[in-house]
Design an enzyme around this catalytic site. Structure first.
Site, PDB file in Angstrom:
ATOM      1  N   ASN A  42     -68.829  61.907  -0.039  1.00  0.00           N
ATOM      2  CA  ASN A  42     -67.532  62.175  -0.361  1.00  0.00           C
ATOM      3  C   ASN A  42     -67.557  61.881  -2.205  1.00  0.00           C
ATOM      4  O   ASN A  42     -66.857  62.455  -2.834  1.00  0.00           O
ATOM      5  CB  ASN A  42     -66.327  61.386  -0.094  1.00  0.00           C
ATOM      6  CG  ASN A  42     -66.607  60.053  -0.039  1.00  0.00           C
ATOM      7  OD1 ASN A  42     -67.506  59.559   0.379  1.00  0.00           O
ATOM      8  ND2 ASN A  42     -65.318  59.224  -0.272  1.00  0.00           N
TER       9      ASN A  42
ATOM     10  N   GLY B 129     -71.592  52.136  10.275  1.00  0.00           N
ATOM     11  CA  GLY B 129     -71.803  50.754   9.637  1.00  0.00           C
ATOM     12  C   GLY B 129     -71.792  49.771  10.672  1.00  0.00           C
ATOM     13  O   GLY B 129     -72.835  48.936  10.579  1.00  0.00           O
TER      14      GLY B 129
ATOM     15  N   GLU C 268     -69.550  49.219   2.795  1.00  0.00           N
ATOM     16  CA  GLU C 268     -68.497  49.740   2.463  1.00  0.00           C
ATOM     17  C   GLU C 268     -67.954  50.766   3.313  1.00  0.00           C
ATOM     18  O   GLU C 268     -68.555  52.124   3.160  1.00  0.00           O
ATOM     19  CB  GLU C 268     -68.852  50.335   0.768  1.00  0.00           C
ATOM     20  CG  GLU C 268     -69.275  49.185  -0.267  1.00  0.00           C
ATOM     21  CD  GLU C 268     -68.186  48.422  -0.751  1.00  0.00           C
ATOM     22  OE1 GLU C 268     -67.062  48.852  -0.647  1.00  0.00           O
ATOM     23  OE2 GLU C 268     -68.482  47.414  -1.171  1.00  0.00           O
TER      24      GLU C 268
ATOM     25  N   CYS D 249     -62.020  57.004   0.424  1.00  0.00           N
ATOM     26  CA  CYS D 249     -61.745  55.664   1.389  1.00  0.00           C
ATOM     27  C   CYS D 249     -60.630  54.871   1.194  1.00  0.00           C
ATOM     28  O   CYS D 249     -60.059  54.264   1.639  1.00  0.00           O
ATOM     29  CB  CYS D 249     -62.985  54.928   1.336  1.00  0.00           C
ATOM     30  SG  CYS D 249     -63.502  54.538  -0.512  1.00  0.00           S
TER      31      CYS D 249
HETATM   32  P1  NAP Z   1     -71.352  58.608   7.671  1.00  0.00           P
HETATM   33  O1  NAP Z   1     -71.121  59.629   8.478  1.00  0.00           O
HETATM   34  O2  NAP Z   1     -71.202  57.282   8.112  1.00  0.00           O
HETATM   35  O3  NAP Z   1     -72.672  58.779   6.886  1.00  0.00           O
HETATM   36  C1  NAP Z   1     -72.838  57.935   5.835  1.00  0.00           C
HETATM   37  C2  NAP Z   1     -74.540  57.562   5.842  1.00  0.00           C
HETATM   38  O4  NAP Z   1     -74.981  57.113   7.053  1.00  0.00           O
HETATM   39  C3  NAP Z   1     -75.022  59.107   5.697  1.00  0.00           C
HETATM   40  O5  NAP Z   1     -76.075  58.981   4.655  1.00  0.00           O
HETATM   41  C4  NAP Z   1     -75.600  59.444   6.955  1.00  0.00           C
HETATM   42  O6  NAP Z   1     -76.761  60.299   7.051  1.00  0.00           O
HETATM   43  C5  NAP Z   1     -76.116  58.046   7.538  1.00  0.00           C
HETATM   44  N1  NAP Z   1     -76.171  58.042   9.109  1.00  0.00           N
HETATM   45  C6  NAP Z   1     -75.625  58.847   9.834  1.00  0.00           C
HETATM   46  N2  NAP Z   1     -76.038  58.487  11.085  1.00  0.00           N
HETATM   47  C7  NAP Z   1     -76.562  57.266  10.842  1.00  0.00           C
HETATM   48  C8  NAP Z   1     -77.220  56.288  11.889  1.00  0.00           C
HETATM   49  N3  NAP Z   1     -77.317  56.533  13.008  1.00  0.00           N
HETATM   50  N4  NAP Z   1     -77.961  55.135  11.408  1.00  0.00           N
HETATM   51  C9  NAP Z   1     -77.803  55.080  10.024  1.00  0.00           C
HETATM   52  N5  NAP Z   1     -77.194  55.755   9.259  1.00  0.00           N
HETATM   53  C10 NAP Z   1     -76.624  57.011   9.584  1.00  0.00           C
HETATM   54  O7  NAP Z   1     -69.965  58.657   6.572  1.00  0.00           O
HETATM   55  P2  NAP Z   1     -69.777  59.891   5.788  1.00  0.00           P
HETATM   56  O8  NAP Z   1     -68.831  61.005   6.808  1.00  0.00           O
HETATM   57  O9  NAP Z   1     -70.835  60.672   4.899  1.00  0.00           O
HETATM   58  O10 NAP Z   1     -68.535  59.427   4.759  1.00  0.00           O
HETATM   59  C11 NAP Z   1     -67.367  59.011   5.076  1.00  0.00           C
HETATM   60  C12 NAP Z   1     -66.914  57.483   5.500  1.00  0.00           C
HETATM   61  O11 NAP Z   1     -67.302  56.763   4.210  1.00  0.00           O
HETATM   62  C13 NAP Z   1     -65.455  57.237   5.439  1.00  0.00           C
HETATM   63  O12 NAP Z   1     -65.297  56.490   6.758  1.00  0.00           O
HETATM   64  C14 NAP Z   1     -65.205  56.884   4.223  1.00  0.00           C
HETATM   65  O13 NAP Z   1     -63.869  55.811   4.249  1.00  0.00           O
HETATM   66  C15 NAP Z   1     -66.337  56.231   3.905  1.00  0.00           C
HETATM   67  N6  NAP Z   1     -66.521  55.652   2.327  1.00  0.00           N
HETATM   68  C16 NAP Z   1     -66.351  54.142   2.095  1.00  0.00           C
HETATM   69  C17 NAP Z   1     -66.333  53.988   0.959  1.00  0.00           C
HETATM   70  C18 NAP Z   1     -66.209  52.588   0.313  1.00  0.00           C
HETATM   71  O14 NAP Z   1     -66.573  52.249  -0.718  1.00  0.00           O
HETATM   72  N7  NAP Z   1     -65.620  51.687   1.334  1.00  0.00           N
HETATM   73  C19 NAP Z   1     -66.534  54.967  -0.153  1.00  0.00           C
HETATM   74  C20 NAP Z   1     -66.682  56.265   0.056  1.00  0.00           C
HETATM   75  C21 NAP Z   1     -66.654  56.430   1.465  1.00  0.00           C
HETATM   76  P3  NAP Z   1     -76.631  61.717   7.753  1.00  0.00           P
HETATM   77  O15 NAP Z   1     -75.838  62.467   6.415  1.00  0.00           O
HETATM   78  O16 NAP Z   1     -78.128  62.313   7.561  1.00  0.00           O
HETATM   79  O17 NAP Z   1     -76.076  61.960   8.732  1.00  0.00           O
END
Ligand code: NAP
Length: 483
Positions: free
Chosen positions: A156, A237, A252, A286
């Site tokens: 994002n 996470g 995060e 987020c």
């Molecule tokens: P996501 O699906 O959890 O993916 C995040 C990262 O994790 C990607 O690089 C993804 O790689 C990788 N990943 C996927 N499967 C994995 C696995 N089994 N083991 C280890 N890593 C893996 O999250 P998203 O959909 O990209 O982002 C949205 C989420 O991020 C929301 O929940 C949002 O609230 C949160 N967020 C939090 C913050 C904060 O600072 N608190 C900031 C921004 C976003 P691939 O893309 O290759 O699958």
């Protein structure tokens, strides 16, 4: 004429690497293929870690002024090439052109802050003589880099959230391996180019592209990786924390952030801030506003004005200067959000505005009377949908806000100091914003959550703390000159 697709390469130890197997990167607004990136293997991960080991040794020896100079050069390069970075974000992500410009400016800020904070990695002296028998000791705390940082990032904020890990890691003297989201890997690759151009020694930064489900386990489990900095969803996470073993982590994660609007609030400001907080980046933020709790006497007026403001938002092409809301990151995600809205409808909830989807685009949607057992009432929606609910009192609003597995940030609108302080103390979140929505962040503030929203804090200085270890040093003197 067919458009030429860019075959991007990944950066491993200063070398741009191609692979036969590739991952498609598409523009979520049009579904058009824009580039491919290599699909890294487990072997690539191992090689990257082994080169990063050399990089960590090199970075730890780089004098602070050299780390600062590189970080400043990268910031200046991005400033001079803003358009390239803005275009990349617009192309690969959900962001509108105006949102992408803001992210590029914030990335420059994050890198400059990293350069400035590098000179402040200090430690206190220890008054050893507080303990009988230790009168002749003097000592201090010295911070040293952890070594190799693994930085796994979401889609994002594809540029600035990478900078929030790379900037502090290098400022602190570490090597860093970035694994960007497969949906948006291009901004991270552009950032890596900027670091190479700025003269960063080859093995300090790698950007490895590939499926998280394949390459993240060998990355985070490896003993040589000493800090896992993850930003993404709760489920991912949680999975990573189960894999890492004994090492430092920064998590995060997501949230379903609340904002409270009390009877004495400045309604105009509350409406404007919550509309922007709920629908910016098509709700994929987020700290985006998902739940609004309005005190009963104000509820009808607030809802009416909120819907009126929402109606003014323009959904459309990301490249159009007047567009307020672009597409979601994929049609799949838009379908998920649509199904959550449909569930509310079937369960007897009310759609006050919006609710429709076309391909990856979801209308800004306002829900009321949402049954407590629906998915959206409990989980992070990460889409342009907000729930507005009437509450009887401040206490009721605080209870409703805290009734969540998440705890990233909350907002409250009130004119009364006492009320604000009560909310500050009783809201269970990593941040409380007074007379603002939950959606407030600057890059130099501690940022992170409690409960399911994560572990630790980012915000350059706090990330540097996390990416360094403390070493306590004590000198035993024959005859203490001090005591
Ligand atoms: P996501 O699906 O959890 O993916 C995040 C990262 O994790 C990607 O690089 C993804 O790689 C990788 N990943 C996927 N499967 C994995 C696995 N089994 N083991 C280890 N890593 C893996 O999250 P998203 O959909 O990209 O982002 C949205 C989420 O991020 C929301 O929940 C949002 O609230 C949160 N967020 C939090 C913050 C904060 O600072 N608190 C900031 C921004 C976003 P691939 O893309 O290759 O699958």
């Amino acid at each position: 004429m067919a458009k030429q697709i860019v075959q991007e390469r990944m950066l491993i130890g200063g070398e741009w690497i191609d692979k036969e197997e590739a991952i498609d990167v598409t523009d979520p607004g049009t579904g058009e293929l824009i580039a491919t990136v290599p699909s890294a293997t487990v072997e690539d991960v191992k090689k990257t870690i082994s080169l990063a080991r050399q990089g960590a040794a090199e970075c730890a020896k780089l004098p602070i002024h050299e780390r600062m100079s590189i970080l400043h050069k990268v910031a200046s390069y991005i400033e001079e090439n803003k358009d390239v970075f803005v275009r990349t974000i617009v192309m690969e992500s959900s962001k509108t052109i105006r949102e992408a410009r803001k992210e590029v400016l914030r990335c420059i800020e994050t890198l400059r802050l990293s350069a400035e904070e590098a000179r402040r990695i200090d430690g206190e002296t220890i008054p050893f003589s507080q303990m009988p028998g230790h009168e002749s000791r003097v000592g201090y705390v010295y911070r040293f880099p952890v070594g190799i940082v693994a930085a796994i990032t979401p889609f994002n904020d594809p540029l600035n959230l990478v900078a929030h890990k790379v900037g502090p890691a290098i400022a602190a003297g570490n090597a860093v391996i970035v694994k960007p989201a497969s949906l948006t890997p291009l901004s991270a690759l552009r950032l890596a180019e900027a670091f190479l151009k700025a003269g960063l020694p080859a093995n300090i930064l790698s950007v490895i592209t590939g499926h998280g489900s394949i390459i993240c386990d060998p990355l985070v489990e490896h003993d040589d990786v000493r800090f896992v900095s993850f930003t993404g969803g709760y489920e991912t996470g949680k999975r990573i924390t189960e894999k890492v073993g004994v090492k430092k982590t920064g998590m995060e994660l997501g949230s379903n952030s609340p904002t409270i609007v009390l009877e004495d609030a400045n309604v105009k400001e509350a409406v404007s801030a919550t509309v922007s907080g709920a629908f910016g980046v098509a709700g994929q933020n987020c700290i985006g506003v998902q739940r609004i709790f309005v005190e009963k006497p104000l509820y009808k007026r607030f809802l009416k004005e909120f819907v009126e403001e929402t109606k003014k938002l323009k959904v459309g092409l990301k490249t159009n200067e007047t567009t307020d809301i672009g597409p979601m990151i994929s049609e799949k995600e838009a379908r998920r959000v649509e199904s959550w809205i449909d569930e509310v409808k079937s369960a007897g909830g009310t759609i006050c505005f919006g609710g429709k989807r076309t391909k990856a685009y979801v209308e800004p949607t306002v829900l009321t009377n949402v049954p407590a057992n629906t998915t959206i009432a409990n989980e992070e929606v990460f889409g342009p949908v907000v729930i507005i609910e009437s509450v009887n009192s401040l206490q009721h609003a605080i209870e409703r806000s805290n009734n969540s597995n998440y705890g990233l940030q909350a907002g409250i609108f009130t004119e009364k100091l006492e009320t604000a302080f009560q909310a500050i103390h009783e809201l269970q979140f990593g941040g409380v914003m007074i007379n603002d929505s939950s959606d407030v962040r600057i890059d130099g503030m501690p940022f992170g959550g409690i409960k399911g929203s994560g572990i630790g804090r980012e915000g350059v200085r706090y990330a540097i703390e996390a990416m360094t270890e403390q070493k306590v040093v004590a000198f035993k003197l024959q005859n203490s000159p001090f005591f």
